[in-house]
Scaffold this motif. Sequence first.
Motif, PDB file in Angstrom:
ATOM      1  N   VAL A 108      -0.804  19.670   2.644  1.00  0.00           N
ATOM      2  CA  VAL A 108      -1.657  19.683   3.836  1.00  0.00           C
ATOM      3  C   VAL A 108      -2.148  21.092   4.142  1.00  0.00           C
ATOM      4  N   ALA A 109      -1.403  22.119   3.720  1.00  0.00           N
ATOM      5  CA  ALA A 109      -1.877  23.496   3.901  1.00  0.00           C
ATOM      6  C   ALA A 109      -3.106  23.747   3.031  1.00  0.00           C
ATOM      7  N   ASN A 110      -3.135  23.121   1.849  1.00  0.00           N
ATOM      8  CA  ASN A 110      -4.299  23.278   0.980  1.00  0.00           C
ATOM      9  C   ASN A 110      -5.511  22.540   1.537  1.00  0.00           C
ATOM     10  N   LEU A 111      -5.284  21.411   2.207  1.00  0.00           N
ATOM     11  CA  LEU A 111      -6.402  20.735   2.871  1.00  0.00           C
ATOM     12  C   LEU A 111      -6.980  21.625   3.970  1.00  0.00           C
ATOM     13  N   HIS A 112      -6.104  22.345   4.683  1.00  0.00           N
ATOM     14  CA  HIS A 112      -6.585  23.272   5.709  1.00  0.00           C
ATOM     15  C   HIS A 112      -7.351  24.429   5.069  1.00  0.00           C
ATOM     16  N   THR A 113      -6.836  24.950   3.972  1.00  0.00           N
ATOM     17  CA  THR A 113      -7.509  26.042   3.265  1.00  0.00           C
ATOM     18  C   THR A 113      -8.916  25.626   2.848  1.00  0.00           C
ATOM     19  N   ASN A 114      -9.046  24.438   2.277  1.00  0.00           N
ATOM     20  CA  ASN A 114     -10.351  23.973   1.827  1.00  0.00           C
ATOM     21  C   ASN A 114     -11.278  23.651   3.003  1.00  0.00           C
ATOM     22  N   HIS A 115     -10.703  23.347   4.153  1.00  0.00           N
ATOM     23  CA  HIS A 115     -11.512  23.150   5.362  1.00  0.00           C
ATOM     24  C   HIS A 115     -12.150  24.468   5.790  1.00  0.00           C
ATOM     25  N   VAL A 116     -11.353  25.544   5.823  1.00  0.00           N
ATOM     26  CA  VAL A 116     -11.868  26.847   6.246  1.00  0.00           C
ATOM     27  C   VAL A 116     -12.808  27.430   5.192  1.00  0.00           C
ATOM     28  N   ASN A 117     -12.415  27.355   3.924  1.00  0.00           N
ATOM     29  CA  ASN A 117     -13.162  28.048   2.870  1.00  0.00           C
ATOM     30  C   ASN A 117     -14.343  27.267   2.331  1.00  0.00           C
ATOM     31  N   ARG A 118     -14.270  25.927   2.379  1.00  0.00           N
ATOM     32  CA  ARG A 118     -15.330  25.135   1.753  1.00  0.00           C
ATOM     33  C   ARG A 118     -15.944  24.115   2.703  1.00  0.00           C
ATOM     34  N   GLY A 119     -15.521  24.151   3.967  1.00  0.00           N
ATOM     35  CA  GLY A 119     -16.118  23.260   4.949  1.00  0.00           C
ATOM     36  C   GLY A 119     -15.773  21.802   4.759  1.00  0.00           C
ATOM     37  N   GLU A 120     -14.658  21.487   4.115  1.00  0.00           N
ATOM     38  CA  GLU A 120     -14.286  20.106   3.838  1.00  0.00           C
ATOM     39  C   GLU A 120     -13.385  19.574   4.955  1.00  0.00           C
ATOM     40  N   ASP A 121     -13.702  18.403   5.448  1.00  0.00           N
ATOM     41  CA  ASP A 121     -12.988  17.810   6.571  1.00  0.00           C
ATOM     42  C   ASP A 121     -11.673  17.193   6.094  1.00  0.00           C
ATOM     43  N   PRO A 122     -10.505  17.694   6.563  1.00  0.00           N
ATOM     44  CA  PRO A 122      -9.226  17.120   6.129  1.00  0.00           C
ATOM     45  C   PRO A 122      -9.097  15.644   6.483  1.00  0.00           C
TER      46      PRO A 122
END
Length: 471
Positions: free
Chosen positions: A177-191
């Motif tokens: 789930v930390a990686n989902l947060h990372t990809n939300h901040v860095n790539r704009g992907e909605d967790p």
Amino acid sequence: MKHLGTGIGWRPEIAAAVEGMPGIDWVEAVAENVCPGHLPESLVRLRERGVTVVPHGVSLGLGGADRPDGGKLADLAAAAEALGSPLVTEHIAFVRAGGALTASPVLEAGHLLPVPRTRDALDVLCENIRIAQDALPVPLAVENIAALISWPGEEMTEGQFLYDLADRTGVRLLIDVANLHTNHVNRGEDPAKALDELPVEAIAYVHVAGGFERDGVWHDSHAHAVPPAVLAILADLSSRVRPPGVLLERDENFPAPAELERELTAIRETVEKASISMVPEVSAPAAAAPAVSDAVVPAAPEAPEPPEVPDETAASPAAERASGDAHKASPSTDPARQRLALAQAALLSALVAGTPVPEGFDGTRLSVQARALAGKRADVVAKVAPELPEILAEGYRTSFVAYAHGHPMTGGYRRDALDFAEHLLLGGRLEDPDVRRQVSDWWLERSGPAPLSQHPAARLARATRRVLLRR
């Protein structure tokens, strides 16, 4: 497979603290740091107490263009058997590129890099996972990774990519789930969207970790406290399905044991509160069971239709056994492997060798990733060869990062440390005679056979190297 519960990543630096922590149901150990014939005494004691130990691989590169290395698979299998593990885990990532498929030198990333979410990459990944599944004595689960960069021309979202992967291979998922947060901040992907698309019944367990944000980029450091945003994603996931296990990862900057225990308590409470509010329809019998089924992962009731895949795609042997269907073996995916190999080699070369940025990539983000890779290399080499930062003192990190940007890693970290020392010596970059002598002695002691050969030719070669290095 039994319910795992709450766990923590076992690291030598906190081994004693982990043994004394209350409520630890299981631990995860980096597979490459486990020698099956000489298990760390701490892990042996934990196993004797009934604590489950799961080996977590980091170097297989299942998302790479090459088929998985047989030796690495054998090592992973041996670790699982020595630890009596119910499963093993790896990453959906590539860690090296080049070689025969590209007629170029093999480059090592020293880090987990994202695979493009394309049909080519999915075909290759599915075949690699089937190979791994056949070689391992226990089930395999694969982890979504954090990324600073995005591939151009991607054909699927992360959730769709993972849905298809689980559907085609029957592989379990390790959701970080930390990686989902990372990809939300860095790539704009909605967790939340990623969780909507996931086959949650395929989840083997969940990772939780901390990081930090700098200049709008989230760095998944595993060296900071778990932020509220990551716990919120854990709560969202746990409201959909009760994860069989949840594990806190911490790799550096270890706090006091009491602080780790507080984080574990927060994780437990987050899962408990979210699970209580779970909607009954989501909590179907398969999802509510504490064990992960051995069957092919069924589609979640609310999941979207997966993207179309070529008709010739075959299920893995494990999926065939579970479903009872007999499918023909997949045809060769060599053309897909070659296309993927060329793309990954171009990207990795830009990151570690300073070649031009491949078309479609964000050059600024690639620069951030390149600096992060160089910094991680410096940190790991400092652990593998602690004498070098002691000798070079404050100049170590600056010197190593400058070296890393023009010198790709072509072997392991021990080889990297030797190459770095040789670079300093042959390049005349050590002005202090005492520092130069210490680095030279360190290099000479470790660059030859052990014990040192007394054959005349070997002695002459050592003497020649010594003269050249000290000039």
